[in-house]
Design a protein around this motif. Structure first.
Motif, PDB file in Angstrom:
ATOM      1  N   ARG A 241       0.635 -31.645 -11.292  1.00 18.17           N
ATOM      2  CA  ARG A 241       0.461 -30.701 -10.180  1.00 18.17           C
ATOM      3  C   ARG A 241      -1.020 -30.349  -9.985  1.00 18.17           C
ATOM      4  NH1 ARG A 241       4.604 -27.968  -7.797  1.00 18.17           N
ATOM      5  NH2 ARG A 241       6.661 -28.742  -8.349  1.00 18.17           N
ATOM      6  N   GLU A 242      -1.736 -30.213 -11.092  1.00 19.36           N
ATOM      7  CA  GLU A 242      -3.170 -29.923 -10.994  1.00 19.36           C
ATOM      8  C   GLU A 242      -3.919 -31.077 -10.333  1.00 19.36           C
ATOM      9  OE1 GLU A 242      -4.670 -28.899 -14.870  1.00 19.36           O
ATOM     10  OE2 GLU A 242      -3.201 -27.274 -15.104  1.00 19.36           O
ATOM     11  N   ASP A 245      -3.414 -30.740  -6.672  1.00 17.01           N
ATOM     12  CA  ASP A 245      -4.224 -29.612  -6.206  1.00 17.01           C
ATOM     13  C   ASP A 245      -5.683 -30.031  -6.030  1.00 17.01           C
ATOM     14  OD1 ASP A 245      -2.264 -27.694  -5.965  1.00 17.01           O
ATOM     15  OD2 ASP A 245      -2.588 -26.810  -7.951  1.00 17.01           O
ATOM     16  N   TYR A 246      -6.194 -30.751  -7.019  1.00 16.21           N
ATOM     17  CA  TYR A 246      -7.588 -31.189  -6.983  1.00 16.21           C
ATOM     18  C   TYR A 246      -7.814 -32.185  -5.838  1.00 16.21           C
ATOM     19  CZ  TYR A 246     -11.992 -33.346  -8.456  1.00 16.21           C
ATOM     20  OH  TYR A 246     -13.269 -33.828  -8.494  1.00 16.21           O
ATOM     21  N   LYS A 249      -7.853 -30.367  -2.654  1.00 11.50           N
ATOM     22  CA  LYS A 249      -9.111 -29.614  -2.505  1.00 11.50           C
ATOM     23  C   LYS A 249     -10.215 -30.514  -1.952  1.00 11.50           C
ATOM     24  CE  LYS A 249     -12.658 -27.187  -5.174  1.00 11.50           C
ATOM     25  NZ  LYS A 249     -13.095 -26.716  -6.509  1.00 11.50           N
ATOM     26  N   LEU A 279       2.798 -30.748  -2.003  1.00 13.81           N
ATOM     27  CA  LEU A 279       1.983 -30.892  -3.210  1.00 13.81           C
ATOM     28  C   LEU A 279       0.533 -31.178  -2.841  1.00 13.81           C
ATOM     29  CD1 LEU A 279       4.187 -33.048  -5.617  1.00 13.81           C
ATOM     30  CD2 LEU A 279       3.454 -30.690  -5.984  1.00 13.81           C
ATOM     31  N   LYS A 282      -0.484 -28.503   1.070  1.00 17.85           N
ATOM     32  CA  LYS A 282      -0.795 -27.070   0.916  1.00 17.85           C
ATOM     33  C   LYS A 282      -2.246 -26.858   0.449  1.00 17.85           C
ATOM     34  CE  LYS A 282       1.336 -22.848  -0.930  1.00 17.85           C
ATOM     35  NZ  LYS A 282       0.328 -22.355  -1.864  1.00 17.85           N
ATOM     36  N   PRO A 283      -2.688 -27.498  -0.650  1.00 17.71           N
ATOM     37  CA  PRO A 283      -4.096 -27.310  -1.027  1.00 17.71           C
ATOM     38  C   PRO A 283      -5.067 -27.877   0.007  1.00 17.71           C
ATOM     39  CG  PRO A 283      -3.053 -28.963  -2.442  1.00 17.71           C
ATOM     40  CD  PRO A 283      -1.957 -28.318  -1.647  1.00 17.71           C
ATOM     41  N   THR A 284      -4.660 -28.940   0.707  1.00 15.66           N
ATOM     42  CA  THR A 284      -5.542 -29.500   1.739  1.00 15.66           C
ATOM     43  C   THR A 284      -5.785 -28.476   2.843  1.00 15.66           C
ATOM     44  OG1 THR A 284      -4.794 -31.770   1.305  1.00 15.66           O
ATOM     45  CG2 THR A 284      -5.800 -31.343   3.439  1.00 15.66           C
ATOM     46  N   GLU A 286      -5.394 -25.195   2.703  1.00 17.97           N
ATOM     47  CA  GLU A 286      -6.112 -24.023   2.173  1.00 17.97           C
ATOM     48  C   GLU A 286      -7.608 -24.282   2.083  1.00 17.97           C
ATOM     49  OE1 GLU A 286      -4.208 -23.204  -1.534  1.00 17.97           O
ATOM     50  OE2 GLU A 286      -2.450 -22.261  -0.609  1.00 17.97           O
ATOM     51  N   HIS A 287      -7.976 -25.450   1.559  1.00 14.65           N
ATOM     52  CA  HIS A 287      -9.401 -25.725   1.355  1.00 14.65           C
ATOM     53  C   HIS A 287     -10.097 -26.119   2.657  1.00 14.65           C
ATOM     54  CE1 HIS A 287      -9.674 -25.114  -2.959  1.00 14.65           C
ATOM     55  NE2 HIS A 287      -8.434 -25.585  -3.019  1.00 14.65           N
TER      56      HIS A 287
END
Length: 325
Positions: A241-242, A245-246, A249, A279, A282-284, A286-287
């Protein structure tokens, strides 16, 4: 298969040339792939034998579709395809080296008008004609596969640049002096992080840097790929998951730059990595929002392509042919 009315309508041929295989299909104006097939690219060391096999494979489909008189033209998407010149230029993953006059070779063989562009630009045109970008005049298409491709549409037109090669957003440097990219010899490009290849490299780095338990440690290194990272993440693996996330980002930071460059209505993502869903999305998002200045915030949609992946390359290439006179 077709009504008497639609049987009179023109059709287009789409050809997508990849490093391993070449897909082709006959498509109607609303994006139905009526006939399709595939041949090997990599077995042809000479482009002439490739063109001959392609012609032999496509000709029966043309006859089945009602004959050459129904075909408006042929669109071709290929790595390093130059829209202006009709040539493939120094494509590292194709067996033919140097500059290959592909559009002319296909046109001479088929006796039909031919237009060529690179594969990511073809995907953008396909999305505009048949997919999520219908009705949009400003959007960016990002293909997240083995590499990161892109096509930029502004004011209703694809951006080709002065030499035909504009839109290589995957090779923009997002982390100065970052990860080495074997294909280009550059450091820190978006493609080296936000592709399926990049996810694999990130996983190998993270597993070496941390001793946190992960099911990914049980996967032999030569079998590790982005699909296995996805499976592990869905099963609740924290490291997996990390990694997503990375990756999100890095992609989000890059998309923020692209938004501030051309102010698109939407960024449309296509390709294998999009199957990871939130997966990575969402981080895409947000960043991207965190890195654009205020006038761009909450204005740009991130969409996943509407095109069926198995047909998308053919559709994108065929969409080029409708622009032929």
């Amino acid at each position: 298969m077709a009504t008497s009315k639609s049987s009179l309508e023109p059709l287009a041929i789409g050809i997508d040339i990849g490093g391993t295989g070449t897909k082709f299909g006959i498509v109607d104006r609303v994006g139905n792939v009526l006939f399709s097939g595939e041949i090997s690219t990599k077995k042809h060391k000479q482009v002439e034998t490739f063109i001959t096999e392609l012609h032999d494979a496509v000709s029966p489909l043309i006859e089945s579709a009602g004959g050459v008189g129904r075909i408006k033209g042929i669109g071709v998407g290929a790595p390093n395809g130059n829209f202006y010149t009709g040539t493939i230029e120094y494509a590292p993953n194709l067996p033919w080296k140097g500059i290959v006059p592909l559009a002319k070779l296909v046109q001479d063989k088929f006796q039909l008008p031919v237009v060529l562009t690179n594969d990511a630009n073809a995907a953008a045109i396909g999305e505009m004609m048949y997919g999520a970008a219908q009705g949009m005049k400003d959007f960016i298409m990002i293909t997240l596969g083995t590499g990161v491709g892109s096509g930029i549409v502004a004011n209703g037109h694809l951006i080709y640049g002065h030499d035909g090669f504009a839109g290589e957003l995957g090779h923009t440097i997002i982390i100065p002096d970052g990860r080495y990219h074997e294909g280009t010899g550059k450091y820190g490009s978006l493609e080296s992080y936000a592709s399926a290849t990049g996810v694999r490299l990130t996983t190998l780095e993270v597993l070496k840097q941390h001793d946190q338990p992960s099911t990914l440690r049980d996967v032999p290194e030569d079998e590790l790929d982005s699909k296995k990272v996805y499976d592990a993440a869905m099963a609740g693996d924290e490291i997996a998951r990390e990694i997503f996330d990375y990756t999100g980002k890095i992609l989000g930071m890059a998309l923020a730059n692209f938004v501030m460059f051309s102010s698109p209505e939407a960024i449309i993502l296509f390709g294998g990595l999009t199957k990871a869903g939130d997966l990575i999305l969402k981080p895409t998002r947000e960043h991207m929002e965190a890195n654009v200045i205020q006038i761009f915030q909450n204005k740009v949609k991130i969409l996943v392509s509407h095109l069926k992946e198995s047909d998308a390359a053919i559709l994108g290439a065929s969409a080029l042919a409708w622009e032929l006179n």
